[in-house]
Design a protein around this motif. Structure first.
Motif, PDB file in Angstrom:
ATOM      1  N   ASP A 165      17.928  -4.716 -61.488  1.00 33.66           N
ATOM      2  CA  ASP A 165      18.674  -4.222 -60.326  1.00 33.66           C
ATOM      3  C   ASP A 165      17.741  -3.717 -59.230  1.00 33.66           C
ATOM      4  OD1 ASP A 165      21.036  -4.788 -61.592  1.00 33.66           O
ATOM      5  OD2 ASP A 165      21.479  -2.723 -62.171  1.00 33.66           O
ATOM      6  N   LEU A 166      16.687  -3.032 -59.638  1.00 34.47           N
ATOM      7  CA  LEU A 166      15.723  -2.501 -58.680  1.00 34.47           C
ATOM      8  C   LEU A 166      15.021  -3.626 -57.938  1.00 34.47           C
ATOM      9  CD1 LEU A 166      14.203  -0.086 -57.486  1.00 34.47           C
ATOM     10  CD2 LEU A 166      12.681  -0.146 -59.476  1.00 34.47           C
ATOM     11  N   LEU A 167      14.594  -4.663 -58.666  1.00 34.10           N
ATOM     12  CA  LEU A 167      13.920  -5.801 -58.032  1.00 34.10           C
ATOM     13  C   LEU A 167      14.847  -6.506 -57.055  1.00 34.10           C
ATOM     14  CD1 LEU A 167      11.567  -7.782 -57.728  1.00 34.10           C
ATOM     15  CD2 LEU A 167      12.431  -8.989 -59.754  1.00 34.10           C
ATOM     16  N   VAL A 168      16.077  -6.764 -57.471  1.00 34.41           N
ATOM     17  CA  VAL A 168      17.028  -7.449 -56.598  1.00 34.41           C
ATOM     18  C   VAL A 168      17.278  -6.638 -55.331  1.00 34.41           C
ATOM     19  CG1 VAL A 168      19.437  -8.182 -56.371  1.00 34.41           C
ATOM     20  CG2 VAL A 168      18.147  -8.790 -58.409  1.00 34.41           C
ATOM     21  N   SER A 179      13.556   6.206 -50.041  1.00 35.02           N
ATOM     22  CA  SER A 179      13.079   7.349 -50.809  1.00 35.02           C
ATOM     23  C   SER A 179      13.552   7.217 -52.248  1.00 35.02           C
ATOM     24  CB  SER A 179      13.622   8.650 -50.212  1.00 35.02           C
ATOM     25  OG  SER A 179      15.034   8.715 -50.376  1.00 35.02           O
ATOM     26  N   ARG A 180      12.965   8.036 -53.130  1.00 38.20           N
ATOM     27  CA  ARG A 180      13.404   8.015 -54.524  1.00 38.20           C
ATOM     28  C   ARG A 180      14.859   8.459 -54.632  1.00 38.20           C
ATOM     29  NH1 ARG A 180       9.222  11.273 -58.066  1.00 38.20           N
ATOM     30  NH2 ARG A 180       9.512  12.780 -56.369  1.00 38.20           N
ATOM     31  N   GLU A 181      15.263   9.441 -53.819  1.00 43.23           N
ATOM     32  CA  GLU A 181      16.656   9.887 -53.836  1.00 43.23           C
ATOM     33  C   GLU A 181      17.596   8.745 -53.446  1.00 43.23           C
ATOM     34  OE1 GLU A 181      14.162  13.541 -52.761  1.00 43.23           O
ATOM     35  OE2 GLU A 181      14.184  11.401 -52.254  1.00 43.23           O
ATOM     36  N   SER A 182      17.189   7.985 -52.424  1.00 50.69           N
ATOM     37  CA  SER A 182      18.021   6.878 -51.966  1.00 50.69           C
ATOM     38  C   SER A 182      18.121   5.779 -53.016  1.00 50.69           C
ATOM     39  CB  SER A 182      17.454   6.311 -50.663  1.00 50.69           C
ATOM     40  OG  SER A 182      18.231   5.230 -50.210  1.00 50.69           O
ATOM     41  N   LEU A 183      17.000   5.463 -53.671  1.00 51.91           N
ATOM     42  CA  LEU A 183      17.022   4.437 -54.713  1.00 51.91           C
ATOM     43  C   LEU A 183      17.853   4.884 -55.906  1.00 51.91           C
ATOM     44  CD1 LEU A 183      13.312   3.214 -54.616  1.00 51.91           C
ATOM     45  CD2 LEU A 183      15.337   1.929 -53.910  1.00 51.91           C
ATOM     46  N   LEU A 184      17.780   6.165 -56.249  1.00 48.54           N
ATOM     47  CA  LEU A 184      18.580   6.681 -57.362  1.00 48.54           C
ATOM     48  C   LEU A 184      20.071   6.500 -57.065  1.00 48.54           C
ATOM     49  CD1 LEU A 184      17.867   8.094 -60.086  1.00 48.54           C
ATOM     50  CD2 LEU A 184      18.397  10.253 -58.958  1.00 48.54           C
ATOM     51  N   GLU A 185      20.443   6.703 -55.814  1.00 43.72           N
ATOM     52  CA  GLU A 185      21.848   6.555 -55.433  1.00 43.72           C
ATOM     53  C   GLU A 185      22.256   5.097 -55.313  1.00 43.72           C
ATOM     54  OE1 GLU A 185      24.861   7.723 -51.736  1.00 43.72           O
ATOM     55  OE2 GLU A 185      22.807   8.499 -51.773  1.00 43.72           O
ATOM     56  N   ARG A 186      21.407   4.277 -54.675  1.00 44.72           N
ATOM     57  CA  ARG A 186      21.792   2.903 -54.368  1.00 44.72           C
ATOM     58  C   ARG A 186      21.642   1.959 -55.553  1.00 44.72           C
ATOM     59  NH1 ARG A 186      21.243   1.384 -48.603  1.00 44.72           N
ATOM     60  NH2 ARG A 186      21.166   3.281 -47.359  1.00 44.72           N
ATOM     61  N   VAL A 187      20.633   2.163 -56.397  1.00 37.54           N
ATOM     62  CA  VAL A 187      20.384   1.269 -57.530  1.00 37.54           C
ATOM     63  C   VAL A 187      21.034   1.794 -58.806  1.00 37.54           C
ATOM     64  CG1 VAL A 187      18.618   0.160 -58.961  1.00 37.54           C
ATOM     65  CG2 VAL A 187      18.236   0.453 -56.497  1.00 37.54           C
ATOM     66  N   TRP A 188      20.871   3.087 -59.070  1.00 36.04           N
ATOM     67  CA  TRP A 188      21.423   3.681 -60.290  1.00 36.04           C
ATOM     68  C   TRP A 188      22.893   4.087 -60.102  1.00 36.04           C
ATOM     69  CZ3 TRP A 188      16.362   3.258 -59.675  1.00 36.04           C
ATOM     70  CH2 TRP A 188      15.540   3.138 -60.805  1.00 36.04           C
ATOM     71  N   ARG A 204       6.901   0.451 -64.054  1.00 38.42           N
ATOM     72  CA  ARG A 204       7.147  -0.603 -65.039  1.00 38.42           C
ATOM     73  C   ARG A 204       7.377  -1.952 -64.368  1.00 38.42           C
ATOM     74  NH1 ARG A 204      11.669   2.337 -68.503  1.00 38.42           N
ATOM     75  NH2 ARG A 204      12.622   0.295 -68.225  1.00 38.42           N
ATOM     76  N   LEU A 205       8.094  -1.945 -63.253  1.00 38.33           N
ATOM     77  CA  LEU A 205       8.361  -3.199 -62.549  1.00 38.33           C
ATOM     78  C   LEU A 205       7.067  -3.778 -61.992  1.00 38.33           C
ATOM     79  CD1 LEU A 205      10.435  -5.229 -61.599  1.00 38.33           C
ATOM     80  CD2 LEU A 205      10.888  -3.777 -59.604  1.00 38.33           C
ATOM     81  N   ARG A 206       6.215  -2.938 -61.429  1.00 38.47           N
ATOM     82  CA  ARG A 206       4.915  -3.418 -60.947  1.00 38.47           C
ATOM     83  C   ARG A 206       4.100  -4.033 -62.077  1.00 38.47           C
ATOM     84  NH1 ARG A 206       3.594   1.915 -57.281  1.00 38.47           N
ATOM     85  NH2 ARG A 206       4.015   1.024 -55.227  1.00 38.47           N
ATOM     86  N   ALA A 207       4.100  -3.375 -63.227  1.00 39.64           N
ATOM     87  CA  ALA A 207       3.315  -3.869 -64.362  1.00 39.64           C
ATOM     88  C   ALA A 207       3.821  -5.232 -64.828  1.00 39.64           C
ATOM     89  CB  ALA A 207       3.362  -2.859 -65.512  1.00 39.64           C
ATOM     90  N   LYS A 208       5.131  -5.426 -64.860  1.00 38.81           N
ATOM     91  CA  LYS A 208       5.688  -6.691 -65.337  1.00 38.81           C
ATOM     92  C   LYS A 208       5.487  -7.827 -64.332  1.00 38.81           C
ATOM     93  CE  LYS A 208       9.049  -4.821 -68.589  1.00 38.81           C
ATOM     94  NZ  LYS A 208      10.470  -4.813 -69.033  1.00 38.81           N
ATOM     95  N   LEU A 209       5.509  -7.496 -63.049  1.00 43.36           N
ATOM     96  CA  LEU A 209       5.285  -8.524 -62.031  1.00 43.36           C
ATOM     97  C   LEU A 209       3.804  -8.769 -61.786  1.00 43.36           C
ATOM     98  CD1 LEU A 209       7.993  -7.562 -59.373  1.00 43.36           C
ATOM     99  CD2 LEU A 209       8.168  -9.256 -61.211  1.00 43.36           C
ATOM    100  N   GLY A 210       2.968  -7.826 -62.211  1.00 41.86           N
ATOM    101  CA  GLY A 210       1.527  -7.990 -62.076  1.00 41.86           C
ATOM    102  C   GLY A 210       1.089  -8.084 -60.626  1.00 41.86           C
TER     103      GLY A 210
END
Length: 237
Positions: A165-168, A179-188, A204-210
């Protein structure tokens, strides 16, 4: 489908089970990590586990160890919520880095846990293919939102529902700073919660996408996909 509740405290298991059953969930209880691992493998459970609630401090394997095992197993996208009596941020981050979708610190409101379960399941539900959901591409990264598939140079990448969801969201809003607050509301979909949840999922997403990721840290403001023209740069922190 059923919810697995694994905790060595029978009172906690009973209270959680009653609240989840009020919401129409089928619940399987276990008191240790070994039984929980068996249930996740389909042994002793009446149906496939659609979400696991794991106590961090239960007998071996503990919740964090079991979470790591699930993420490297045959069903790595199984949603996981950790229950922890450990209040320090470092301990909570450790659980998120192990692959948990969410966590709740004891003592907790059983109704809040039931709401978190509903939220995680809603986010992890795989919708029927929708023609209007266009394929997303950014360089070697290809994302099929309908099928919830991610590829880098034709190689499949396994993401948890929250990571997906975060990547999309970022791909659909390139160049925008959140901001982190905005992502928490919009994605979570939460209007409250620990902001370290967002930080760890970004890591984690950065690590998986390399090297293919284009998630930039905009210092003091948040994160953006492909926004290197402003102050700040990509960071693994």
């Amino acid at each position: 489908m059923c919810i697995l509740v694994a905790d060595d405290d029978p009172v906690v298991r009973e209270v959680v089970r009653r609240y989840l059953e009020r919401d129409g969930r089928t619940v399987v209880e276990t008191g240790d990590g070994r039984a929980a691992r068996a249930a996740l493998a389909g042994i002793g459970a009446p149906d496939e586990v659609e979400l696991a609630v794991l106590d961090v401090m239960m007998p071996e394997p503990n919740g964090i160890e079991l979470c790591r095992a699930v993420r490297s197993g045959r069903r790595p996208d199984t949603p996981i919520i950790l229950l922890t009596a450990l209040g320090d941020e470092d301990d909570r981050v450790l659980g998120l880095e192990a692959g948990a979708d969410d966590y709740i610190t004891k003592p907790f409101s059983p109704r809040e846990l039931a709401l978190r379960v509903a939220s995680v399941l809603r986010r992890s539900a795989r919708p029927e293919p929708a023609p209007h959901q266009r394929i997303l591409r950014d360089g070697p990264i290809t994302v099929n939102p309908s099928a919830q598939l991610v590829f880098i140079d034709d190689a499949a990448v396994t993401l948890t529902p929250r990571e997906f969801d975060l990547l999309v969201f970022l791909l659909r809003n390139p160049g925008q700073v959140y901001s982190r607050e905005s992502l928490l509301e919009r994605v979570w979909g939460w209007d409250f919660g620990d902001l370290s949840t967002v930080t760890v999922h970004i890591k984690r997403l950065r690590a998986k996408l390399g090297a293919r990721h284009r998630i930039d840290t905009v210092w003091g403001r948040g994160y953006a996909w492909g926004r290197t023209d402003i102050a700040g740069e990509a960071s693994d922190a």
